[in-house]
Design a protein around this motif. Structure first.
Motif, PDB file in Angstrom:
ATOM      1  N   TYR A  98       0.833  -1.206   0.000  1.00 29.62           N
ATOM      2  CA  TYR A  98       0.000   0.000   0.000  1.00 29.62           C
ATOM      3  C   TYR A  98       0.857   1.241   0.000  1.00 29.62           C
ATOM      4  CZ  TYR A  98       0.726  -0.460   5.074  1.00 29.62           C
ATOM      5  OH  TYR A  98       1.271  -0.613   6.311  1.00 29.62           O
ATOM      6  N   PHE A 153       0.599   5.058   1.151  1.00 31.03           N
ATOM      7  CA  PHE A 153      -0.249   5.853   2.036  1.00 31.03           C
ATOM      8  C   PHE A 153       0.243   7.293   2.078  1.00 31.03           C
ATOM      9  CE2 PHE A 153      -1.494   7.837   5.977  1.00 31.03           C
ATOM     10  CZ  PHE A 153      -2.817   7.441   6.143  1.00 31.03           C
ATOM     11  N   MET A 201      -9.045   6.921   7.513  1.00 30.35           N
ATOM     12  CA  MET A 201      -8.614   6.052   6.412  1.00 30.35           C
ATOM     13  C   MET A 201      -7.793   4.883   6.970  1.00 30.35           C
ATOM     14  SD  MET A 201      -7.141   7.142   2.721  1.00 30.35           S
ATOM     15  CE  MET A 201      -8.744   7.378   1.947  1.00 30.35           C
ATOM     16  N   THR A 202      -7.007   5.172   7.985  1.00 28.03           N
ATOM     17  CA  THR A 202      -6.216   4.114   8.636  1.00 28.03           C
ATOM     18  C   THR A 202      -7.137   3.149   9.376  1.00 28.03           C
ATOM     19  OG1 THR A 202      -4.445   5.717   8.897  1.00 28.03           O
ATOM     20  CG2 THR A 202      -4.283   3.708  10.215  1.00 28.03           C
ATOM     21  N   LEU A 230      -3.803   4.608  -0.593  1.00 27.08           N
ATOM     22  CA  LEU A 230      -4.604   5.224   0.469  1.00 27.08           C
ATOM     23  C   LEU A 230      -4.238   6.701   0.527  1.00 27.08           C
ATOM     24  CD1 LEU A 230      -4.129   2.410   3.157  1.00 27.08           C
ATOM     25  CD2 LEU A 230      -6.067   2.723   1.610  1.00 27.08           C
ATOM     26  N   LEU A 260      -2.861  -1.192  -2.765  1.00 23.06           N
ATOM     27  CA  LEU A 260      -3.781  -0.110  -2.403  1.00 23.06           C
ATOM     28  C   LEU A 260      -3.078   1.224  -2.555  1.00 23.06           C
ATOM     29  CD1 LEU A 260      -5.405  -1.300   0.967  1.00 23.06           C
ATOM     30  CD2 LEU A 260      -6.369  -1.456  -1.347  1.00 23.06           C
ATOM     31  N   SER A 262     -13.923   6.570   3.716  1.00 27.88           N
ATOM     32  CA  SER A 262     -13.309   5.640   4.666  1.00 27.88           C
ATOM     33  C   SER A 262     -14.347   4.939   5.529  1.00 27.88           C
ATOM     34  CB  SER A 262     -12.352   6.397   5.593  1.00 27.88           C
ATOM     35  OG  SER A 262     -11.354   7.032   4.846  1.00 27.88           O
ATOM     36  N   GLU A 296      -6.985  11.318   7.824  1.00 29.29           N
ATOM     37  CA  GLU A 296      -5.900  10.320   7.784  1.00 29.29           C
ATOM     38  C   GLU A 296      -6.183   9.186   8.758  1.00 29.29           C
ATOM     39  OE1 GLU A 296      -1.835  11.537   8.177  1.00 29.29           O
ATOM     40  OE2 GLU A 296      -2.048  13.147   6.713  1.00 29.29           O
ATOM     41  N   TYR A 325      -8.832   0.793   6.950  1.00 26.99           N
ATOM     42  CA  TYR A 325      -7.898  -0.256   6.495  1.00 26.99           C
ATOM     43  C   TYR A 325      -7.715  -1.314   7.588  1.00 26.99           C
ATOM     44  CZ  TYR A 325      -3.467  -2.502   5.438  1.00 26.99           C
ATOM     45  OH  TYR A 325      -2.496  -3.441   5.237  1.00 26.99           O
ATOM     46  N   GLU A 339     -11.368  -2.017   0.990  1.00 31.13           N
ATOM     47  CA  GLU A 339     -10.020  -1.973   0.429  1.00 31.13           C
ATOM     48  C   GLU A 339      -9.135  -3.091   0.981  1.00 31.13           C
ATOM     49  OE1 GLU A 339     -11.464   0.048   2.486  1.00 31.13           O
ATOM     50  OE2 GLU A 339     -10.113   1.088   3.858  1.00 31.13           O
TER      51      GLU A 339
END
Ligand SMILES: [Fe+2]
Length: 365
Positions: free
Chosen positions: A17, A19, A243-244, A176, A174, A141, A240, A247, A146
């Motif tokens: 990924y 990021f 989004m984390t 991100l 990915l 998100s 951020e 995941y 994903e």
């Protein structure tokens, strides 16, 4: 081989990924030679994002209409279209969008290398051949699409809402890029973000668990709480974090199963066509007895962010017996998550009357 045949589950997570803000500008680095098919949320049609893509002559963009969530028929339609048009399979499939778009791209990538129809692969470990190389780029998100090993689709005929649960469904790469979630409307941002909170607590409250899955889920929950307890859930830092969390929540689910919320939510999606993340939030209205602590936290976060959690009465005023039967069937069919949450005898807890009572709670204003 199914879960029961193994002492330990051999878990696959995402291999690669990228990021960071602006990471989508590095897409070209991770594309394979040959033509590529992009599945992009139709929201981005005519938006600047499209102009920034490294498109080549034979590449094609398919815009995914996200008014309706993916159906097995729609996935079959994409496959037929692509097979008819091109002799060879694409080198790369790229999904850019929310859960529905990311899942459509995953399903088509599997189906192009496996004969038959999408419905043939609804279930666990039914996909035989590795999929087309695929890249996932989420633009909202929370769903964890994903990172997860499934791609949820509804089979309209059978009423089954179930994905192709397979290691081959997992994205190879990915990107991100938290910049991409800037324009998401507040309500959608909250409902979708809560998907990761919900499936993470479902996983932590279940019985099929191990320490790695728990660690993913706990961190996803911690990040969600930071985001939704704060003053501005959509600040640069919070986008951020969310989004984390999304995941990590997806990774948690690749290690375990969801619980009671998702099966009920699936019932709402199948019977009343309510989108997944909003259906989850409506379902939370009926979940106090199963998840008291999380129920309280969930509604506190909604209040803090000034987000109204809709009642089911937004979609239906009265549920007749026929609809209750459909709801019951499309909930109870999710055996693995329900066994995870309630044990092998879950049908003794979730009797027809009990299921009805829970849906009735969601109707209250
Ligand atoms: Fe979910």
């Amino acid at each position: 081989m199914g879960e029961k045949d193994l002492k330990y589950k051999n878990t696959k997570n995402i291999h690669y990924y990228l990021f960071g803000n602006g990471a989508i500008s590095q897409l070209e680095e991770v594309l394979k030679e040959g033509y590529r098919i992009y599945f992009i949320d139709s929201y981005f049609k005519n938006k600047d994002l499209i102009k920034t893509l490294p498109l080549q002559k034979d590449d094609e963009i398919i815009y995914v209409d996200t008014i309706n969530e993916p159906t097995t028929d729609k996935i079959d339609e994409y496959k037929q279209y692509l097979v008819k048009k091109n002799k060879n399979n694409p080198s790369t499939i790229i999904g850019i969008g929310g859960g529905a778009t990311l899942d459509s791209a995953k399903a088509v990538a599997n189906l192009l290398t496996n004969e038959g129809r999408a419905e043939d692969y609804q279930g666990w470990d039914l996909v035989k051949n590795p999929a087309i190389y695929k890249i996932g780029i989420p633009t909202i998100s929370g769903t964890g699409a994903e990172a997860s090993r499934t791609c949820v689709m509804t089979n309209v005929k059978s009423g089954l809402k179930l994905g192709m649960n397979s290691d081959y469904t997992i994205y190879d790469q990915l990107i991100l890029d938290p910049n991409l979630t800037k324009t998401v409307p507040d309500e959608q941002y909250f409902y979708t973000g809560m998907d990761t909170y919900i499936h993470s607590f479902e996983s932590l409250n279940g019985s099929f668990r191990h320490t790695v899955g728990d660690a993913f889920a706990r961190e996803a929950i911690r990040l969600c709480k930071e985001v939704f307890d704060s003053e501005n859930m959509k600040s640069d830092e919070n986008r951020e974090k969310l989004m984390t969390a999304s995941y990590l929540g997806g990774c948690a689910i690749a290690n375990s199963f969801v619980g009671v919320v998702h099966p009920f939510s699936a019932g709402l999606s199948v019977v009343f066509k309510i989108h997944h993340c909003e259906a989850n939030c409506i379902t939370m209205r009926g979940m106090e007895e199963f998840y008291p602590k999380e129920y309280k936290e969930f509604f506190e976060m909604a209040e803090k962010q000034n987000i109204e959690i809709p009642s089911l009465s937004k979609y239906v005023k009265n549920i007749d017996e026929d609809a209750f039967e459909k709801l019951y069937n499309s909930t109870i069919i999710h055996e693995k998550p329900l066994i995870n949450a309630l044990g092998e005898d879950f049908k003794e807890i979730l009797t027809y009357e009990k299921v009805k009572e829970i849906f009735k709670k969601m109707l209250k204003d």
